[in-house]
Design a protein around this motif. Structure first.
Motif, short mmCIF file in Angstrom:
data_model
loop_
_atom_site.label_atom_id
_atom_site.label_comp_id
_atom_site.label_asym_id
_atom_site.label_seq_id
_atom_site.Cartn_x
_atom_site.Cartn_y
_atom_site.Cartn_z
N TYR A 35 41.30 -38.31 -13.22
CA TYR A 35 41.05 -37.44 -14.36
C TYR A 35 42.17 -36.42 -14.56
CZ TYR A 35 36.51 -39.56 -13.88
OH TYR A 35 35.50 -40.47 -13.77
N THR A 36 42.67 -35.84 -13.51
CA THR A 36 43.76 -34.88 -13.66
C THR A 36 45.06 -35.59 -14.00
OG1 THR A 36 44.09 -34.90 -11.27
CG2 THR A 36 42.76 -33.11 -12.18
N ARG A 37 45.26 -36.77 -13.47
CA ARG A 37 46.45 -37.55 -13.84
C ARG A 37 46.42 -37.92 -15.31
NH1 ARG A 37 46.13 -41.57 -8.74
NH2 ARG A 37 46.85 -40.08 -7.18
N MET A 38 45.25 -38.33 -15.78
CA MET A 38 45.12 -38.69 -17.18
C MET A 38 45.35 -37.46 -18.08
SD MET A 38 41.89 -39.93 -19.32
CE MET A 38 41.28 -38.32 -18.99
N HIS A 39 44.89 -36.31 -17.64
CA HIS A 39 45.09 -35.08 -18.41
C HIS A 39 46.58 -34.76 -18.52
CE1 HIS A 39 44.08 -31.15 -20.00
NE2 HIS A 39 44.95 -30.63 -19.16
N ALA A 40 47.29 -34.88 -17.41
CA ALA A 40 48.73 -34.59 -17.44
C ALA A 40 49.46 -35.57 -18.34
CB ALA A 40 49.30 -34.67 -16.02
N ALA A 41 49.11 -36.84 -18.24
CA ALA A 41 49.80 -37.84 -19.05
C ALA A 41 49.50 -37.67 -20.53
CB ALA A 41 49.40 -39.24 -18.59
N SER A 42 48.26 -37.36 -20.86
CA SER A 42 47.92 -37.28 -22.27
C SER A 42 48.43 -35.99 -22.91
CB SER A 42 46.41 -37.40 -22.46
OG SER A 42 45.74 -36.29 -21.91
N LYS A 43 48.31 -34.88 -22.24
CA LYS A 43 48.71 -33.61 -22.86
C LYS A 43 50.24 -33.42 -22.85
CE LYS A 43 44.44 -32.68 -23.40
NZ LYS A 43 43.86 -33.78 -24.13
N ALA A 44 50.83 -33.46 -21.68
CA ALA A 44 52.27 -33.21 -21.59
C ALA A 44 53.07 -34.38 -22.19
CB ALA A 44 52.67 -32.99 -20.14
N GLY A 45 52.59 -35.59 -22.00
CA GLY A 45 53.29 -36.75 -22.57
C GLY A 45 53.26 -36.74 -24.08
N THR A 46 52.13 -36.38 -24.66
CA THR A 46 52.02 -36.30 -26.12
C THR A 46 52.92 -35.20 -26.67
OG1 THR A 46 49.76 -37.12 -26.08
CG2 THR A 46 50.43 -35.88 -28.02
N LEU A 47 52.91 -34.06 -26.02
CA LEU A 47 53.76 -32.96 -26.49
C LEU A 47 55.24 -33.33 -26.39
CD1 LEU A 47 53.87 -30.13 -27.62
CD2 LEU A 47 53.84 -29.27 -25.29
N GLY A 48 55.63 -33.96 -25.29
CA GLY A 48 57.02 -34.38 -25.14
C GLY A 48 57.45 -35.38 -26.19
N ALA A 49 56.60 -36.37 -26.44
CA ALA A 49 56.93 -37.37 -27.46
C ALA A 49 56.99 -36.76 -28.85
CB ALA A 49 55.90 -38.50 -27.42
N CYS A 50 56.08 -35.84 -29.15
CA CYS A 50 56.08 -35.20 -30.46
C CYS A 50 57.33 -34.35 -30.67
CB CYS A 50 54.82 -34.35 -30.64
SG CYS A 50 53.33 -35.31 -30.88
N VAL A 51 57.73 -33.61 -29.66
CA VAL A 51 58.93 -32.78 -29.79
C VAL A 51 60.17 -33.65 -29.97
CG1 VAL A 51 60.40 -31.10 -28.59
CG2 VAL A 51 57.95 -30.81 -28.59
N MET A 52 60.22 -34.79 -29.26
CA MET A 52 61.37 -35.68 -29.43
C MET A 52 61.37 -36.34 -30.81
SD MET A 52 62.15 -37.31 -25.71
CE MET A 52 60.55 -37.42 -24.94
N LEU A 53 60.20 -36.65 -31.35
CA LEU A 53 60.15 -37.20 -32.71
C LEU A 53 60.55 -36.14 -33.73
CD1 LEU A 53 56.94 -39.41 -32.63
CD2 LEU A 53 59.27 -40.17 -33.04
N ILE A 54 60.21 -34.90 -33.50
CA ILE A 54 60.67 -33.83 -34.39
C ILE A 54 62.19 -33.70 -34.32
CG2 ILE A 54 60.60 -31.32 -34.76
CD1 ILE A 54 57.62 -31.46 -33.91
N ALA A 55 62.76 -33.90 -33.13
CA ALA A 55 64.22 -33.88 -33.01
C ALA A 55 64.85 -34.99 -33.83
CB ALA A 55 64.62 -34.02 -31.53
#
Length: 116
Positions: A35-55
């Motif tokens: 559950y904590t692994r999934m939380h890290a992957a979904s929250k931080a991974g989504t934010l990272g991908a979104c910021v790179m798409l904005i770039a």
């Protein structure tokens, strides 16, 4: 002058997005349970991908590419939290145990509700 600012802004956004993706991958390796692994992957991974798409949207001169990148950000933000929530509910229903250090289980087992 504008190209230099665009290049710097794109570079900064890419580094920030890559840092969030790195945090997500470290979370997958270091956190104790599903559950904590999934939380890290979904929250931080989504934010990272979104910021790179904005770039990508900032860097490109093509309106079609920029609109697709921003649409990708919207779709990421709409689908990632929902899919992570459903995945966690399915894992809980399948019986994946919580970490021993978990303080409280908010979801009682089925059939334990008191009828009055």
């Amino acid at each position: 002058m504008t190209d230099i600012i665009t290049n710097y802004l794109t570079g900064i956004l890419l580094v920030i997005g890559a840092a969030f993706a790195l945090v997500a991958s470290v979370g997958l390796l270091r956190l104790p349970e599903f559950y904590t692994r999934m939380h890290a992957a979904s929250k931080a991974g989504t934010l990272g991908a979104c910021v790179m798409l904005i770039a990508v949207a900032v860097y490109t001169d093509d309106t079609a590419v920029a609109s697709r990148a921003l649409a990708g950000v919207v779709f990421f933000l709409m689908t990632a939290p929902i899919s992570a929530h459903l995945l966690a509910k399915a894992a809980y229903a399948a019986g994946y145990p919580l970490w021993e250090g978990s303080v409280h289980d908010e979801m009682p087992p089925r059939g334990s509700h008191q009828k009055e």
